[in-house]
Design an enzyme around this catalytic site. Sequence first.
Site: not given
Length: 664
Positions: A34, A110, A112, A114, A133, A221, A308, A402, A405, A420, A426
Amino acid sequence: MNIQQHILQLRDTLTQHNYNYYVLDQPTISDFDFDVKLKELQALEDAHPEFADEHSPTKRVGGAITKNFETVVHDHRMYSLDNSYSKEDVLDWETRVKKVIDGKVQFVCELKYDGASISLTYENGILLKAVTRGDGVQGDNVTANIKTIRSVPLRLKGDYPPKFDIRGEIVLPFEGFIKMNEERVEIGEEPYRNPRNTASGSLKLQDSAEVSKRPLECLLYNITGNNLNSDTQFESLEKARAWGFKVPKAAALVNSIDDVFEFIDYWNIHRHDLPYETDGVVVKINDLHQQDELGYTAKSPRWAIAYKFKAEQVSTRLNEITYQVGRTGAITPVANLEPVELAGTTVKRASLHNADQIEKLDIREGDEVFVEKGGEIIPKIIAVDLTKRPADSRPTHYIENCPECGTALVRNDGEAQHYCPNYNGCQPQIIGRIQHFISRKAMDIEGLGGETVALLVKENLITDYSDLYTLTKADVIPLERMAEKSADNLINGIEASKEIPFERVLYALGIRYVGETVAKKLVKHFKSITNIADATLIDLVTVDEIGIRIAESVVDFFNSEQNQIIVEQLRDCGVQMEISAEKLANQTNKLEGQAFVVSGVFESLSRDELKKMIEDNGGKVSSSISSKTSYLIAGDNMGPSKRTKAEKLQIPIISEAEFKKILK
């Protein structure tokens, strides 16, 4: 054979061998042979530049440098999937589907994968562009890098549509990931954390020659576009495979939800034998007309769901609980953990959500806790190991003031979070609101990031988002890491944001409970910021899908004198505060108060175009027939039960042509 013919023959031969090796996993030539042919082709192309072709196999080695990745709007939005973590969720989804769809329903299951989501656009069989995306509406153009991935065809074969998008995942197989890490360790570099992040990071490398060295693969897909000549999801996968794409063979067409669960159970065990990271199963309605009928929510397709696999769990020590202040003033308790490896990453922190969650788990500093990743992304504490609790352990006392602040916190009736109330004083709230204002889905100000916003606030150059429009180059250039060109980009980005349409401006203001969808509904109804600001509670709740909580929040926002001043300053600076004349020209109230159900396949308009016409003219689109439905617009292949229900409720059934007459 002349030179040009020889070059074309070599390209075809190498393309076929590339397909055999990287897509079919069935090489018919040695790597050495190749490489010999590739070098021969490279030499001929160098000697005869008149026969150059940017889609030649020789271009796979990369070499293009991309310093700034262009932002591109997707021709067809990339939606995210609804996630489920139990079979009950999948059953509930099937029930929702069958309320809308008549007759038999088939499912495509199908795996999924990752990786990093990608959208490839082909025109006349040639790879035109590759876009990440991003936020689903727009992403980064990474075409030069994607061209280096051998399983991405540069030129298609067979009977393909004139133009279409195909979506998939860029993945890094375990074998390649291990080899890359071995090489990094050998030269004294830190190993990469996990294949998914490494694949995603590879797409944004500036030198495509570096990308070409990484053993990335592209698994496809879903085909998107017009006039695709496919009736089902499963058929479209088979066609994509025939055109030259690497489509995983694990996909299965099944006839019942029991078959779906059988597929899930099988791969929950056998996924560990796969060469790639896999975190679940995607279940889709097979019939594309039924998919069209089901449509989309604001975020996800109704015709698909992701199941999932159970998340990995580990235990570690909770060292300290600290508190963060969000842009709305909401206080989020955070568990600071003894660092621990979980699903390929080092986890140091996890959200504890609110005081109720802390009380429910009886979680305390010093506890040994069980941590998992929700959706294998966000770490969360699911339980405390009480057998290892220290003898001197003390219950957690939720803070009363808070942490930034010092203002006394408030907790409204019926709400889980503390707040708060120091809205204008703040600092984290101020910074958070401005960071939201400039974000991609809001004003999308190029050249301005979250860290720069924090710096601008801390240097007292801005105190709210309207101050951005008074900044000058001289103001920002003294900032840390701010070069001349960066300063120009920031100021130009702020100026360009004045063209952002009104519905995104309203969302950018950060009014509590006013997300993208609510902002669009308010803008469509009221047309201008003045009308929204003048609206009463009653005016607001009469708007479709605007409840009392949203209405009260909008009224409170515009009752604030400080907010009124900020909005006026934005208007004075030229920010869009009403629907453009062009958009208004295409909208009427002809269909106000009328509800439509659109079902079937239509002759001259797509279902989405029909729905847009209804909404642009003041009507409402519903997915199911009820006594409140004004008309059922019926196309070909409409399910019989919809017609039966419409006739029973005496709802007029009209054609596409009759609908157009109503509009006229």
